[in-house]
Design a protein around this motif. Sequence first.
Motif, PDB file in Angstrom:
ATOM      1  N   CYS A  38      -2.115 -15.610   1.471  1.00 41.31           N
ATOM      2  CA  CYS A  38      -1.416 -15.051   0.300  1.00 41.31           C
ATOM      3  C   CYS A  38      -1.945 -15.650  -1.007  1.00 41.31           C
ATOM      4  O   CYS A  38      -1.335 -15.449  -2.065  1.00 41.31           O
ATOM      5  CB  CYS A  38       0.089 -15.293   0.407  1.00 41.31           C
ATOM      6  N   PHE A  39      -3.069 -16.362  -0.903  1.00 40.91           N
ATOM      7  CA  PHE A  39      -3.655 -16.937  -2.106  1.00 40.91           C
ATOM      8  C   PHE A  39      -4.039 -15.808  -3.063  1.00 40.91           C
ATOM      9  O   PHE A  39      -4.597 -14.786  -2.643  1.00 40.91           O
ATOM     10  CB  PHE A  39      -4.887 -17.766  -1.745  1.00 40.91           C
ATOM     11  N   PRO A  40      -3.738 -15.938  -4.384  1.00 37.44           N
ATOM     12  CA  PRO A  40      -3.885 -14.810  -5.338  1.00 37.44           C
ATOM     13  C   PRO A  40      -5.272 -14.200  -5.430  1.00 37.44           C
ATOM     14  O   PRO A  40      -5.401 -13.025  -5.761  1.00 37.44           O
ATOM     15  CB  PRO A  40      -3.476 -15.449  -6.677  1.00 37.44           C
ATOM     16  N   VAL A  41      -6.332 -14.980  -5.136  1.00 38.34           N
ATOM     17  CA  VAL A  41      -7.686 -14.427  -5.319  1.00 38.34           C
ATOM     18  C   VAL A  41      -8.074 -13.447  -4.223  1.00 38.34           C
ATOM     19  O   VAL A  41      -9.055 -12.710  -4.355  1.00 38.34           O
ATOM     20  CB  VAL A  41      -8.744 -15.554  -5.390  1.00 38.34           C
ATOM     21  N   LEU A  42      -7.321 -13.432  -3.127  1.00 32.43           N
ATOM     22  CA  LEU A  42      -7.666 -12.534  -2.015  1.00 32.43           C
ATOM     23  C   LEU A  42      -7.154 -11.132  -2.300  1.00 32.43           C
ATOM     24  O   LEU A  42      -5.997 -10.941  -2.679  1.00 32.43           O
ATOM     25  CB  LEU A  42      -7.071 -13.060  -0.705  1.00 32.43           C
ATOM     26  N   ASN A  43      -8.009 -10.140  -2.092  1.00 31.85           N
ATOM     27  CA  ASN A  43      -7.622  -8.742  -2.307  1.00 31.85           C
ATOM     28  C   ASN A  43      -7.488  -8.035  -0.957  1.00 31.85           C
ATOM     29  O   ASN A  43      -7.776  -8.620   0.099  1.00 31.85           O
ATOM     30  CB  ASN A  43      -8.653  -8.041  -3.211  1.00 31.85           C
ATOM     31  N   PRO A  44      -7.040  -6.778  -0.938  1.00 32.00           N
ATOM     32  CA  PRO A  44      -6.845  -6.067   0.337  1.00 32.00           C
ATOM     33  C   PRO A  44      -8.102  -6.023   1.206  1.00 32.00           C
ATOM     34  O   PRO A  44      -8.012  -6.118   2.437  1.00 32.00           O
ATOM     35  CB  PRO A  44      -6.428  -4.667  -0.112  1.00 32.00           C
ATOM     36  N   ARG A  45      -9.272  -5.878   0.585  1.00 33.34           N
ATOM     37  CA  ARG A  45     -10.516  -5.860   1.367  1.00 33.34           C
ATOM     38  C   ARG A  45     -10.732  -7.199   2.086  1.00 33.34           C
ATOM     39  O   ARG A  45     -11.141  -7.235   3.251  1.00 33.34           O
ATOM     40  CB  ARG A  45     -11.701  -5.547   0.456  1.00 33.34           C
ATOM     41  N   ASP A  46     -10.422  -8.288   1.392  1.00 27.79           N
ATOM     42  CA  ASP A  46     -10.559  -9.600   2.018  1.00 27.79           C
ATOM     43  C   ASP A  46      -9.639  -9.741   3.228  1.00 27.79           C
ATOM     44  O   ASP A  46     -10.030 -10.268   4.272  1.00 27.79           O
ATOM     45  CB  ASP A  46     -10.233 -10.709   1.006  1.00 27.79           C
ATOM     46  N   ILE A  47      -8.413  -9.274   3.099  1.00 22.13           N
ATOM     47  CA  ILE A  47      -7.447  -9.377   4.201  1.00 22.13           C
ATOM     48  C   ILE A  47      -7.922  -8.541   5.389  1.00 22.13           C
ATOM     49  O   ILE A  47      -7.807  -8.961   6.551  1.00 22.13           O
ATOM     50  CB  ILE A  47      -6.046  -8.933   3.744  1.00 22.13           C
ATOM     51  N   LEU A  74       1.946  -7.208  -4.963  1.00 18.69           N
ATOM     52  CA  LEU A  74       1.018  -7.429  -6.068  1.00 18.69           C
ATOM     53  C   LEU A  74       0.536  -6.109  -6.670  1.00 18.69           C
ATOM     54  O   LEU A  74       0.301  -6.007  -7.876  1.00 18.69           O
ATOM     55  CB  LEU A  74      -0.200  -8.220  -5.593  1.00 18.69           C
ATOM     56  N   ARG A  75       0.410  -5.095  -5.836  1.00 14.51           N
ATOM     57  CA  ARG A  75      -0.227  -3.842  -6.254  1.00 14.51           C
ATOM     58  C   ARG A  75       0.766  -2.819  -6.808  1.00 14.51           C
ATOM     59  O   ARG A  75       0.461  -2.087  -7.743  1.00 14.51           O
ATOM     60  CB  ARG A  75      -0.978  -3.254  -5.048  1.00 14.51           C
ATOM     61  N   PHE A  76       1.980  -2.783  -6.240  1.00 10.23           N
ATOM     62  CA  PHE A  76       2.884  -1.689  -6.576  1.00 10.23           C
ATOM     63  C   PHE A  76       4.149  -2.193  -7.258  1.00 10.23           C
ATOM     64  O   PHE A  76       4.589  -3.313  -7.028  1.00 10.23           O
ATOM     65  CB  PHE A  76       3.235  -0.883  -5.323  1.00 10.23           C
ATOM     66  N   TYR A  77       4.742  -1.309  -8.057  1.00 15.20           N
ATOM     67  CA  TYR A  77       5.884  -1.690  -8.883  1.00 15.20           C
ATOM     68  C   TYR A  77       7.188  -1.733  -8.087  1.00 15.20           C
ATOM     69  O   TYR A  77       8.021  -2.596  -8.292  1.00 15.20           O
ATOM     70  CB  TYR A  77       6.049  -0.697 -10.042  1.00 15.20           C
ATOM     71  N   ARG A  78       7.366  -0.779  -7.198  1.00 10.40           N
ATOM     72  CA  ARG A  78       8.643  -0.655  -6.492  1.00 10.40           C
ATOM     73  C   ARG A  78       8.478  -1.068  -5.046  1.00 10.40           C
ATOM     74  O   ARG A  78       7.553  -0.645  -4.375  1.00 10.40           O
ATOM     75  CB  ARG A  78       9.116   0.802  -6.539  1.00 10.40           C
ATOM     76  N   GLN A  93      -2.333   3.901  -1.323  1.00 12.91           N
ATOM     77  CA  GLN A  93      -3.719   3.921  -1.785  1.00 12.91           C
ATOM     78  C   GLN A  93      -4.275   5.337  -1.766  1.00 12.91           C
ATOM     79  O   GLN A  93      -4.949   5.770  -2.706  1.00 12.91           O
ATOM     80  CB  GLN A  93      -4.581   3.016  -0.897  1.00 12.91           C
ATOM     81  N   MET A  94      -3.983   6.077  -0.700  1.00 13.71           N
ATOM     82  CA  MET A  94      -4.471   7.442  -0.583  1.00 13.71           C
ATOM     83  C   MET A  94      -3.856   8.320  -1.679  1.00 13.71           C
ATOM     84  O   MET A  94      -4.561   9.099  -2.348  1.00 13.71           O
ATOM     85  CB  MET A  94      -4.115   8.003   0.796  1.00 13.71           C
ATOM     86  N   GLU A 136       1.883   5.138  -9.466  1.00 17.00           N
ATOM     87  CA  GLU A 136       0.450   5.283  -9.715  1.00 17.00           C
ATOM     88  C   GLU A 136       0.186   5.638 -11.172  1.00 17.00           C
ATOM     89  O   GLU A 136      -0.754   5.142 -11.795  1.00 17.00           O
ATOM     90  CB  GLU A 136      -0.150   6.350  -8.802  1.00 17.00           C
ATOM     91  N   LEU A 137       1.019   6.511 -11.733  1.00 20.40           N
ATOM     92  CA  LEU A 137       0.859   6.877 -13.142  1.00 20.40           C
ATOM     93  C   LEU A 137       1.125   5.668 -14.039  1.00 20.40           C
ATOM     94  O   LEU A 137       0.426   5.448 -15.030  1.00 20.40           O
ATOM     95  CB  LEU A 137       1.800   8.031 -13.492  1.00 20.40           C
ATOM     96  N   LEU A 138       2.135   4.866 -13.680  1.00 15.03           N
ATOM     97  CA  LEU A 138       2.405   3.640 -14.438  1.00 15.03           C
ATOM     98  C   LEU A 138       1.235   2.671 -14.334  1.00 15.03           C
ATOM     99  O   LEU A 138       0.910   1.969 -15.296  1.00 15.03           O
ATOM    100  CB  LEU A 138       3.686   2.969 -13.925  1.00 15.03           C
ATOM    101  N   GLY A 139       0.605   2.641 -13.152  1.00 13.98           N
ATOM    102  CA  GLY A 139      -0.561   1.786 -12.976  1.00 13.98           C
ATOM    103  C   GLY A 139      -1.688   2.169 -13.918  1.00 13.98           C
ATOM    104  O   GLY A 139      -2.360   1.304 -14.491  1.00 13.98           O
ATOM    105  N   ILE A 140      -1.893   3.478 -14.108  1.00 18.08           N
ATOM    106  CA  ILE A 140      -2.914   3.947 -15.054  1.00 18.08           C
ATOM    107  C   ILE A 140      -2.531   3.549 -16.481  1.00 18.08           C
ATOM    108  O   ILE A 140      -3.354   3.044 -17.247  1.00 18.08           O
ATOM    109  CB  ILE A 140      -3.094   5.479 -14.947  1.00 18.08           C
ATOM    110  N   LEU A 141      -1.260   3.744 -16.833  1.00 21.32           N
ATOM    111  CA  LEU A 141      -0.811   3.445 -18.192  1.00 21.32           C
ATOM    112  C   LEU A 141      -0.867   1.959 -18.511  1.00 21.32           C
ATOM    113  O   LEU A 141      -1.097   1.579 -19.662  1.00 21.32           O
ATOM    114  CB  LEU A 141       0.627   3.957 -18.391  1.00 21.32           C
ATOM    115  N   ASN A 142      -0.640   1.111 -17.518  1.00 21.48           N
ATOM    116  CA  ASN A 142      -0.576  -0.328 -17.752  1.00 21.48           C
ATOM    117  C   ASN A 142      -1.906  -1.042 -17.498  1.00 21.48           C
ATOM    118  O   ASN A 142      -1.952  -2.272 -17.496  1.00 21.48           O
ATOM    119  CB  ASN A 142       0.507  -0.958 -16.866  1.00 21.48           C
ATOM    120  N   SER A 143      -2.973  -0.283 -17.275  1.00 22.85           N
ATOM    121  CA  SER A 143      -4.289  -0.895 -17.080  1.00 22.85           C
ATOM    122  C   SER A 143      -4.832  -1.384 -18.421  1.00 22.85           C
ATOM    123  O   SER A 143      -4.155  -1.294 -19.440  1.00 22.85           O
ATOM    124  CB  SER A 143      -5.242   0.104 -16.424  1.00 22.85           C
TER     125      SER A 143
END
Length: 533
Positions: A38-47, A74-78, A93-94, A136-143
């Motif tokens: 669960c270390f923050p630098v690891l992303n889904p691909r690493d897992i 980490l990735r999603f709001y809800r 993701q899809m 997902e739309l919020l993710g685009i807006l908050n990038s």
Amino acid sequence: MATPHTGDRLLMTSALISERFAKQLTDLPAEILEHVLCFPVLNPRDICNVSCTCKRLRDVCHGRGKVWAHQYKLRFYRQNESYDWLNEFRTRQMVGHQIRGTVESISKRFFTEVVLGDSFAEIESLGAPEHFCEDELLGILNSDKRKNLTLKYYAKKILYFFRQQNILRSLKVFLERPPEQQSALEGAVLVDQYCNPLSDVSLQSISAQLEEISDKAKKHLRGINPAHPILYEQLHFKGNERDYYNPLNSYIHQVLLRRTGIPISLSVLYMTLARKLGVPLEPVNFPNHFLLRWCQNQRRSADIYDYLYIDAFGNGKQLAVKECEALIRHQASADYYSAISTGELLLRMVGNLLNIGMRGEGNEKSYQLLRDSLDLYLSINPDNVQYLLLQARLYFHLGIWPEKVLDILQHIQALDQSQHGAVGYLVQHTLEHIQHKRLHPQELEEKRQSAPEHQDVIFSIGLIMKHKRSGYNCVIYGWDPKCSMSQEWIDTMRVLQLSKGADQPFYNVLVEDGTCRYAAQGESIHLSIQHYY
């Protein structure tokens, strides 16, 4: 100098160390491994890569475990607490890829349109849960704030549309309740949310603020008008006489924030507070000036003189019948003093917004307010011929939803045959518009750089360019001598922050990621073919 045998020994030693380390790692307790993964630098691909190394680590990274729950949060709001996190992550993701692709295609097809019409049906047809799409739309807006401004512009419009559809469904459920279960405050919040779908407005936050005011009022009870000293004397609420026709006066969250409003919005707050304190006030649909009333007898009376009337706009002043008539400077019949339902109160509130929209200057904000208030009014009273006709005319004027215009006109004709003339005129011109659109899907304007109005245009169609601020490469396929987009687009894209603002040539460009953008001349540089390749 190392011999071959020495090299073999080094390889064997390295293999033994690796094997020993691997055993030590996999022998750690599952809780420690989860903490490490669960270390923050690891992303889904690493897992995913870690889980493929051995059965032990695959078990630690199972779909319902802490590791994927951490990645999900980490990735999603809800989030909920009962998900198969891995499957949920894959699904989201899809959906995210599909939504981003749809937003990019919208920017390519409709970037010159102020109103996108019903082009959001593609996202609705994905079949994904609504909160997936919204997140997902919020993710685009908050990038990154400086990047993807075009995508953010259309993501914002889609989010606006989605939230409004959800609020309309909530309003429908609200109106289906028995009248005694319909709260004026909840209805007013729904109106507020529909007109401000991108603002953080909730019934819970509004109720919490009123609860706090109610607690203060309990310490200062004064006769039958307990909310008066708190609202007006201590919190300094007042009627907005200077800017009466500002739509913010009708939005409950803005009334609480700015501490000013019009009679009906202040009355909703006043009545809610009074009922919290045990004083059963009723709303009165008095002409030109909304009031509240309180019966001085224990039982409800039909005699208007048995009631005391309260003017929330006038600092909670208590009025007799004659004083109410003085407000409007003419005599009013007894019907005007009767209590109304929550549905009627909402119609009055939305009607005020409609009038403000019609008084507007014909700009984007006034059109948006007019559309929103018409949608709300017809959701509450769907058979109002006057407003149905106004909605059809508005859509026709904006050139949007011609098929919906025909449906509205057909509904009007079924409700009122006397509207045949107005309906026939609009039907004829709407059909002509649809036919013209089919025969001429897109009429291109011919432009020549040699023309005097295009003398400031430096770059030509077909040139490969690079955007200075966003860094993308693109090719020009059109231009305008000045920015031709809406004021909303100009504000969103921060065009006025550029050295020449909107008063410079703007280019239609095809970006390397497949989207279309609208770029200012001062923000673009020409790349030679050698530079590009």
